[in-house]
Design an enzyme around this catalytic site. Structure first.
Site, PDB file in Angstrom:
ATOM      1  CE  LYS A 124     -14.598  -4.143 -37.023  1.00 44.66           C
ATOM      2  NZ  LYS A 124     -15.016  -5.534 -37.283  1.00 44.66           N
TER       3      LYS A 124
HETATM    4  N1  GLU Z   1     -18.386  -6.119 -38.589  1.00 43.47           N
HETATM    5  C1  GLU Z   1     -18.509  -7.423 -39.159  1.00 43.47           C
HETATM    6  C2  GLU Z   1     -17.261  -8.246 -38.920  1.00 43.47           C
HETATM    7  O1  GLU Z   1     -16.555  -8.039 -37.952  1.00 43.47           O
HETATM    8  C3  GLU Z   1     -18.914  -7.367 -40.638  1.00 43.47           C
HETATM    9  C4  GLU Z   1     -18.008  -6.593 -41.529  1.00 43.47           C
HETATM   10  C5  GLU Z   1     -18.567  -6.378 -42.939  1.00 43.47           C
HETATM   11  O2  GLU Z   1     -19.645  -6.863 -43.243  1.00 43.47           O
HETATM   12  O3  GLU Z   1     -17.883  -5.721 -43.724  1.00 43.47           O
HETATM   13  O4  GLU Z   1     -16.977  -9.196 -39.620  1.00 43.47           O
END
Ligand code: GLU
Length: 434
Positions: A124
């Site tokens: 992240k």
């Molecule tokens: N931000 C989204 C999540 O928390 C999607 C992450 C992604 O598609 O890689 O799952």
């Protein structure tokens, strides 16, 4: 069941660079991991792996504002675990982003990707910035500099960012372009959630909301909560909350309460979900919507509902709020909305929590489809995408539900048991290097 919950050890952390508390994001994640230990069998000796991010990068993001001033923002990219595949997870722009928060969000991505069996680890990113205060050009400069700074650790086979809170397809297009210019390639597979004509996937924008609806409807069916007339409260009416609410409304449920940073609106007869979505696009929030009555923010948690959907930020369902909730089912569209103490209270009160790592996995599932389509340069129809999404997420939910029932544990611990079993098995099979 309650005994197992109470027997969980206290949150402990021996990383020198964060000081989690029992209800902060990383502390919440650690408490959740502690609960799977008893179900890991011989893999339990690898559990410490899950308590330590593999890699955490902090970067300075300086930009020149349109008025000539130089400002600096702090950015992060954390790769929590890469045992099962490259890192995968979004990038968040928010004035309250911290390293500790991004660590927790990256760890939840590791668990989420394994819970639905995608061939990814977890990562992240985030920048501590209020994007609402920047012009479009300033936002582009922030995005390009951040992408350059983390450029050494991302890549189509290394770590693939995506949208999260306050980022979107335009931000992904700038990230893709910056990485491509720096590497002399056209690397569509370096990020997902891109615009359609740039290697994006049909269905990606609505995928997280769709997954919340599909898993929510399945949980309601299993709990005998009729969809027709079901009263639903939604906190956060951004991309995820609004798309989930629209699908529930079409299916016959009533959206009785909504809340975001601009206000809280209530209507026992049901809010007009499409009109509310249009109001949010037009005004930037739910506040002032004429189709319901404005109520004080804290009253949101007292609303008579059947289903509560937290679709905003972490730590919203605290212990006092968990005591007051009137829902039968909580659908965690946000990441980490429930603190561990509140989890215990909800379990004791017989309120089912469908955890984030399955409930909001629709987004990353379609991100995976986007990545696969980019590699094969062959694109699927929206119908194919939605069918495959529904199948993966419903099958994963069934597996998690069965595991939780088998052990007599809450769904969150069931989901962690399935996911952490897969992660630690991969860890053991790969072995320690050198
Ligand atoms: N931000 C989204 C999540 O928390 C999607 C992450 C992604 O598609 O890689 O799952």
């Amino acid at each position: 069941m309650a005994d197992i919950i109470r027997a969980a050890p206290p949150v402990m952390n021996n990383l020198s660079y964060v000081q989690p508390t029992a209800s902060s994001p990383w502390g919440t994640y650690l408490a959740q991991v502690d609960r799977v230990g008893p179900y890991m069998g011989s893999l339990a000796r690898w559990v410490e792996t899950l308590r330590r991010p593999k890699r955490a990068l902090i970067v300075d993001v300086p930009i020149e504002l349109d008025n000539g001033e130089i400002v600096h923002f702090e950015g992060y990219r954390v790769q929590h675990n890469l045992s099962r595949g490259p890192g995968k997870g979004g990038v968040r722009y928010h004035p309250a982003v911290t390293l500790e928060e991004v660590m927790a969000l990256s760890a939840w991505m590791t668990v989420k990707n394994a819970a639905v069996n995608l061939p990814y680890g977890g990562a992240k990113g985030g920048i501590r910035v209020d994007p609402a205060k920047l012009s479009l050009k300033e936002l582009e400069r922030v995005t390009r500099r951040y992408t350059s700074e983390i450029g050494g650790i991302i890549g189509p086979q290394q770590d693939i960012p995506a949208p999260d809170v306050n980022t979107n397809a335009q931000v992904m297009a700038w990230m893709m372009d910056t990485y491509s210019m720096n590497t002399g390639t056209t690397a569509t597979g370096v990020v997902t959630g891109k615009p359609i004509h740039l290697g994006g996937s049909l269905g990606r924008v609505k995928a997280t909301g769709r997954g919340v609806f599909v898993t929510g409807a399945e949980a309601m069916r299993r709990l005998n909560i009729p969809m027709a007339g079901a009263r639903i409260a939604v906190q956060g009416y951004g991309n995820v909350g609004s798309n989930a609410a629209l699908l529930f409304a079409v299916a016959g449920a009533k959206i009785v309460a909504v809340q975001d940073h601009t206000g809280t609106v209530y209507n026992a007869a049901g809010l007009d979900a499409p009109r509310l979505a249009a109001h949010v696009v037009h005004t930037g929030g739910v506040g002032g919507f004429s189709g319901g009555e404005g109520i004080p923010p804290e009253s949101f948690w007292d609303a008579e509902t059947d289903v509560l959907i937290p679709a905003a930020l972490e730590g919203q369902i605290t212990a006092p709020r968990a005591e007051r909730l009137r829902a039968r089912l909580v659908l965690e569209a946000a990441n980490g909305p429930t603190v561990p103490e509140a989890d215990d209270i909800l379990a004791a009160r017989g309120i089912t929590v469908l955890p984030d790592v399955i409930c909001n996995a629709g987004g990353v599932i379609v991100s995976y489809f986007e990545w696969v389509q980019d590699f094969s340069s062959y694109f699927w129809t929206e119908e194919e995408i939605n069918q495959r999404l529904d199948k993966i997420i419903v099958d994963a939910l069934a597996h998690i539900w069965h595991t939780a029932q088998q052990h007599g544990i809450p769904l969150r611990t069931g989901a962690f048991t399935v996911a952490c079993g897969r992660i630690l098995m991969a860890r053991q099979e790969r072995g320690l290097y050198p």
